[in-house]
Scaffold this motif. Structure first.
Motif, PDB file in Angstrom:
ATOM      1  N   HIS A  48       0.969  -1.243   0.032  1.00 17.13           N
ATOM      2  CA  HIS A  48       0.137  -0.257  -0.010  1.00 17.13           C
ATOM      3  C   HIS A  48       1.039   1.341   0.016  1.00 17.13           C
ATOM      4  N   PHE A  49       2.019   0.976  -0.320  1.00 22.71           N
ATOM      5  CA  PHE A  49       3.090   2.200  -0.549  1.00 22.71           C
ATOM      6  C   PHE A  49       3.279   2.499  -1.828  1.00 22.71           C
ATOM      7  N   ARG A 283       9.665  -0.228   4.796  1.00 21.46           N
ATOM      8  CA  ARG A 283       8.499  -0.280   4.434  1.00 21.46           C
ATOM      9  C   ARG A 283       7.920  -1.759   5.271  1.00 21.46           C
ATOM     10  N   ALA A 286       7.467  -1.049   8.944  1.00 13.99           N
ATOM     11  CA  ALA A 286       6.132  -0.342   9.237  1.00 13.99           C
ATOM     12  C   ALA A 286       5.062  -1.334   9.128  1.00 13.99           C
ATOM     13  N   GLU A 290       2.496  -2.479  12.588  1.00 18.13           N
ATOM     14  CA  GLU A 290       1.062  -2.444  12.359  1.00 18.13           C
ATOM     15  C   GLU A 290       0.641  -3.839  12.702  1.00 18.13           C
ATOM     16  N   ALA A 349      -2.556  -2.421   5.678  1.00 18.13           N
ATOM     17  CA  ALA A 349      -2.036  -1.290   5.142  1.00 18.13           C
ATOM     18  C   ALA A 349      -1.615  -0.140   5.932  1.00 18.13           C
ATOM     19  N   ASP A 350      -2.061   1.032   5.811  1.00 16.69           N
ATOM     20  CA  ASP A 350      -1.683   2.340   6.509  1.00 16.69           C
ATOM     21  C   ASP A 350      -2.327   2.185   7.920  1.00 16.69           C
ATOM     22  N   GLU A 352      -4.317   4.308   9.306  1.00 17.03           N
ATOM     23  CA  GLU A 352      -5.906   4.716   9.229  1.00 17.03           C
ATOM     24  C   GLU A 352      -6.502   3.573   8.982  1.00 17.03           C
TER      25      GLU A 352
END
Length: 377
Positions: A48-49, A283, A286, A290, A349-350, A352
């Motif tokens: 999702h980057f 990445r 990250a 999560e 994903a991110d 949010e």
């Protein structure tokens, strides 16, 4: 002899017919594509980057040669992969995604009547490529903890077994196979059976017992490693993956590849990605961060989620719960992947989008969480 001027048409047997294996082949079901910027696309396992700037530069440069065929041997990429892996170019075969390489593997090793053993539930395309080759799928159910049942896989071996697939971390459950378990398994499998270790998500694996598959390959020449640039490297749209195998096997995979199936754009993007290891690692970290945030939070809410080592989480549930979950996620603008009779996979994903997943699951009604067999503790 019939000619174009003959008045009588030749007698035939009807219209051309597909091979039975093709006529009965189920359609591969991809993750639902997002429509609109406000939809969280968590149904497919993809990055999702945005593409890295250095990768885009390589793609733009390669685009100027679209009038030319790509390097059919992927020589520069294979050389770069060999350097990255500590292998030789002769041990590396490249294809259009790891699925493309898997198709090359099955084409190279399997004839009608041959058998391919794999875990189930696992990657949905395994039975498709086996059936397309006219071979026979031997799916072995996962254990209750969503891990591979290696003893059952070993017991499933027959004289017709040609290939065994191990998927670690497994898709869609995320559960890995420890190094020691694979090592023990390889010591018990006949040496004339190819053991394919599918590592599409290996970059996300952080467990202490993550298998050192390159070491296993060095000890067992019947091992073939299967990897991809689609996940951690974010090149899903360019379709590029690779295998590491003994020289003879890798040469066979190159022979069964569709000529020019890996574009020049994909090759340049893969090389640029290998040269951007620090950025790729950031990445991946990250995503792992999560994953480590959501797992304990969902467990605290009562969900029994396996220890995923991939870029997704798995909810085992029956069809009624699956349909309701997918519908609830859709209504919330979040796309997830449902598997009939098995459960729901949620890609990470991110922050949010992940928070939206967490909020929806932790705020489910008592009716859903209590009665829907959501693999609760």
């Amino acid at each position: 002899m019939n000619t174009l001027t003959d008045s009588a048409a030749p007698v035939g047997n009807g219209l051309p017919t597909l091979r039975p294996e093709v006529a009965s082949l189920p359609r591969y079901v991809p993750g639902v594509r997002a429509e609109g910027p406000d939809v969280a696309a968590l149904a497919s396992n993809e990055s999702h980057f945005d593409p890295l700037p250095s990768v885009l530069r390589g793609v733009f440069s390669a685009a100027s040669t679209l009038n030319r065929y790509p390097d059919a041997g992927s020589l520069m990429l294979r050389a770069r992969l060999a350097e990255h892996l500590g292998a030789t170019m002769d041990e590396v075969a490249v294809g259009p995604g790891s699925l493309g390489v898997l198709n090359q593997i099955i084409s190279a090793f399997c004839r009608p009547g041959d058998e391919v053993i794999f875990p189930w539930r696992s990657f949905e395309a395994y039975p498709l490529v086996v059936q397309l080759a006219g071979a026979t799928s031997v799916p072995v159910p996962l254990r209750d903890d969503e891990s591979h049942d290696l003893n059952a896989m070993l017991a499933a071996v027959t004289e017709q077994t040609r290939v065994i697939i191990i998927c670690t971390p497994n898709n869609p459950t995320g559960v890995p196979v420890p190094h020691s378990k694979i090592e023990e398994f390889l010591g018990l499998v006949r040496s004339d059976i190819l053991v394919v270790i599918d590592e599409a998500y290996i970059e996300f694996a952080t467990a202490a017992d993550t298998p050192d598959t390159l070491a296993l390959y060095r000890e067992h020449p019947n091992v073939c490693l299967l990897r991809t640039f689609s996940k951690a490297y974010g090149l899903a749209g360019l379709r590029i993956g690779y295998a590491v195998a003994s020289r003879d096997i890798a040469e066979g995979l190159r022979k069964t590849a569709l000529p020019f199936s890996v574009s020049a754009l994909a090759q340049e993007a893969a090389i640029a990605s290998l040269d951007a290891q620090d950025e790729i690692r950031d990445r991946v970290n990250a995503v792992v961060k999560e994953r480590e945030r959501l797992l304990p939070a969902l467990r605290a809410a009562g969900y029994n989620i396996p220890d995923s080592q991939a870029n997704f989480l798995w909810l085992r549930c029956d069809d009624d719960a699956r349909e309701k979950l997918v519908a609830d996620f859709n209504a919330a603008g979040i796309l997830v992947r449902g598997y009939a009779r098995d459960g729901v996979r949620i890609s990470l994903a991110d922050a949010e989008a992940n928070q939206g997943v967490l909020s929806l699951l932790t705020n489910q009604s008592p009716k859903l969480t209590a009665d829907a067999n959501l693999a609760r503790t």
